[in-house]
Scaffold this active site. Structure first.
Site, short mmCIF file in Angstrom:
data_model
loop_
_atom_site.label_atom_id
_atom_site.label_comp_id
_atom_site.label_asym_id
_atom_site.label_seq_id
_atom_site.Cartn_x
_atom_site.Cartn_y
_atom_site.Cartn_z
N HIS A 152 64.32 45.75 -11.08
CA HIS A 152 64.15 46.16 -12.49
C HIS A 152 62.87 45.54 -13.07
O HIS A 152 62.01 46.25 -13.61
CB HIS A 152 65.38 45.70 -13.28
N GLU A 153 62.75 44.24 -12.94
CA GLU A 153 61.58 43.57 -13.53
C GLU A 153 60.30 43.97 -12.80
O GLU A 153 59.23 44.08 -13.42
CB GLU A 153 61.76 42.06 -13.53
N HIS A 160 58.94 47.06 -14.37
CA HIS A 160 58.10 46.73 -15.54
C HIS A 160 56.75 46.19 -15.05
O HIS A 160 55.70 46.52 -15.60
CB HIS A 160 58.76 45.64 -16.38
N GLU A 217 60.96 50.80 -20.27
CA GLU A 217 62.28 50.73 -19.66
C GLU A 217 62.50 51.88 -18.68
O GLU A 217 63.29 51.77 -17.74
CB GLU A 217 63.33 50.73 -20.78
#
Ligand code: ZN
Length: 506
Positions: A265-266, A269, A295
């Site tokens: 997830h990170e 980003h 997101e």
């Protein structure tokens, strides 16, 4: 008038440097700073942000913008220069519209409310927090009034985070989602036993989880020459410029999902930040297009890639070599099923892909009801519990697991929740377009090849930074404005198969 733009760029570069220095301090606070540093750090934040704010909102910037607009009126809309002037104007006007007394009052109210929210949550007693939330609702309302809006106060707040999107549009999108998800969640709950995720709790060595996660995100395309991974209580990503984009993760021996999917997830980003054009560096344009678009990248990589069967067909054998004991007798498909188990739960941040959006819808509705005066703060817990029951079919046991769970209402930051759901929607919309152009994407993923996918995202999304609003970006990348249809089709297909549901319409 090249001098005007030069001068404007020079000021924006200074402001960017100050904000990035603040970001380094924030990263340090969340990772390595000793507890005793809190007070000094708060002073440093306040000094740096005050200097940056003053510099950016100065009359000189206003004058330079006026001149730049007059001299560059004929520039192509998509050019870097026209975009810089357009977006800086928007930021500048918004920053100037908030009187400094209101800004100070907000900062004060937020720091006052936070310990009361913590205590109220700890004791599961909403009454202790209610007076502070009442104040925060009033301040949100005053922010909306200061920024100005035509129809609904939420429009003003939303325009700061997701420019170009109105509350009515968002409401229509959320209604469409609700109509699709509420029955799907009910169907999944009835067949809960169809997916077994006990394997995720077999005990996975934390150090090995961390190195496996880092290795995985590197294979996806997160560049360690310009990044690093550390540990923090709440995972986050943060950028100090194109050459230094960091991520954090956390690790739990008894629940596999946290570390690997948190890291992916990170890294999503992070890859977005790493892909923003260097031509936009040290300006207002060097950032993600909006929280929702940001997101969309974390969720695209985490869910649409990382929680797909082709992904596990590629990675499972190396995972099994790394964790032979906990994964004995398990195969790729069983593991794929386990990491996708869906169930209604009370806590938003622990929710799965399907149920997550309902948590956001609930908050969006209640924030609007409070802002528009239909709901009194003292009646909030009751309204929360009632709506929660109708969405999830669950009775909320206490305020701690209900209305008091999120930190967001302890500061004056309404309209921050929709970004999470917009991320899901935008990610699926981009992925639908990508699949139409890269018909062998699943085979590429199965072979562990992610370069073409990353290249598409860099070309169509990342390199533009903040040049375009979310809708302008989506129009350019997918040929149509924001729509929830691809996401709805995606979850229905995926979870219909996982849970053996017979879904009548498509
Ligand atoms: Zn995120």
């Amino acid at each position: 008038m090249p001098d005007t733009l030069e001068r404007l760029r020079a000021i924006l570069a200074e402001v960017t440097d100050l904000n990035r220095a603040t970001a380094v301090l924030a990263w340090d606070q969340e990772t390595y700073m000793p507890p005793g540093g809190v007070q000094n750090r708060a002073e440093q934040f306040s000094t740096l942000s005050e200097v940056a704010h003053r510099r950016f909102t100065s009359d000189e910037v206003g004058r330079l913008l006026d001149e730049a607009e007059a001299a560059n009126a004929k520039l192509d809309f998509d050019s870097d220069e026209a975009s810089l002037i357009r977006v800086t104007r928007r930021d500048y006007d918004q920053a100037r519209k908030l009187p400094s007394e209101l800004v100070a009052e907000i900062a004060h109210a937020s720091s006052t409310a936070r310990p009361h929210w913590q205590k109220a949550r700890h004791e599961s007693n909403f009454g202790l927090f209610a007076p502070y939330l009442e104040k925060n609702v009033e301040l949100n309302r005053r922010v909306a009034d200061a920024l100005g809006f035509e129809k609904r106060p939420y429009d003003a707040l939303l325009n700061r985070t997701e420019p170009g999107l109105t509350t009515d549009e968002l409401e229509a999108i959320f209604d469409e989602l609700k109509t699709a998800i509420v029955p799907l969640v009910a169907d999944i709950s009835r067949r809960a036993e169809a997916v077994d995720d006990s394997v995720l709790r077999h005990g996975f060595d934390p150090d090995q989880q961390l190195s496996y996660a880092l290795e995985t995100v590197t294979k996806l395309g997160y560049d360690l020459e310009r990044g690093r991974q550390d540990i923090s209580t709440h995972p986050f990503s943060i950028a100090f410029g194109p050459g230094d984009v960091r991520i954090t993760t956390r690790v739990n021996r008894d629940f596999f999902n946290e570390c690997l999917f948190g890291s992916i997830h990170e890294a999503g980003h992070g890859m977005y930040f790493q892909g923003i054009g260097r031509n936009l560096d040290r300006t207002n344009l060097w950032d993600g297009a909006s929280p929702g678009v940001h997101e969309s990248q974390s969720r695209l990589w985490e869910n649409l890639v990382g929680r797909s069967l082709p992904f596990w067909n590629h990675f499972f054998s190396s995972l099994q070599r790394t964790f032979p004991e906990p994964l004995k007798g398990v195969d790729a498909e069983a593991f794929y099923r386990a990491v996708n188990k869906s169930y209604p739960s009370y806590i938003r941040v622990e929710a799965d892909e399907v149920t997550y959006n309902l948590h956001v819808l609930l908050r969006f509705e209640l924030e609007n009801d409070m802002l528009e005066g239909r709901l009194k703060v003292r009646d909030l817990p009751e309204a929360w519990n009632e709506t929660f029951k109708s969405y999830f079919g669950l009775d909320v046991p206490n305020d701690r697991e209900g209305v008091l769970q999120d930190i967001h209402w302890s500061f004056v930051g309404f309209a921050e929740f929709p970004g999470y759901t917009l991320g899901n929607i935008i990610g699926a919309q981009l992925m639908e377009k990508i699949r139409s152009e890269m018909t062998d994407l699943d085979h590429q993923i199965e072979r562990g090849e992610f370069g073409q996918l990353l290249g598409w995202l860099q070309e169509n999304v990342y390199r533009h930074g903040r040049k375009f609003t979310p809708n302008e970006l989506l129009e350019r990348a997918t040929g149509r404005p924001l729509t929830p249809k691809p996401w709805i089709a995606y979850v229905r297909k995926k979870y219909g198969a996982l849970y053996g549901l017979r879904l009548d319409k498509d």
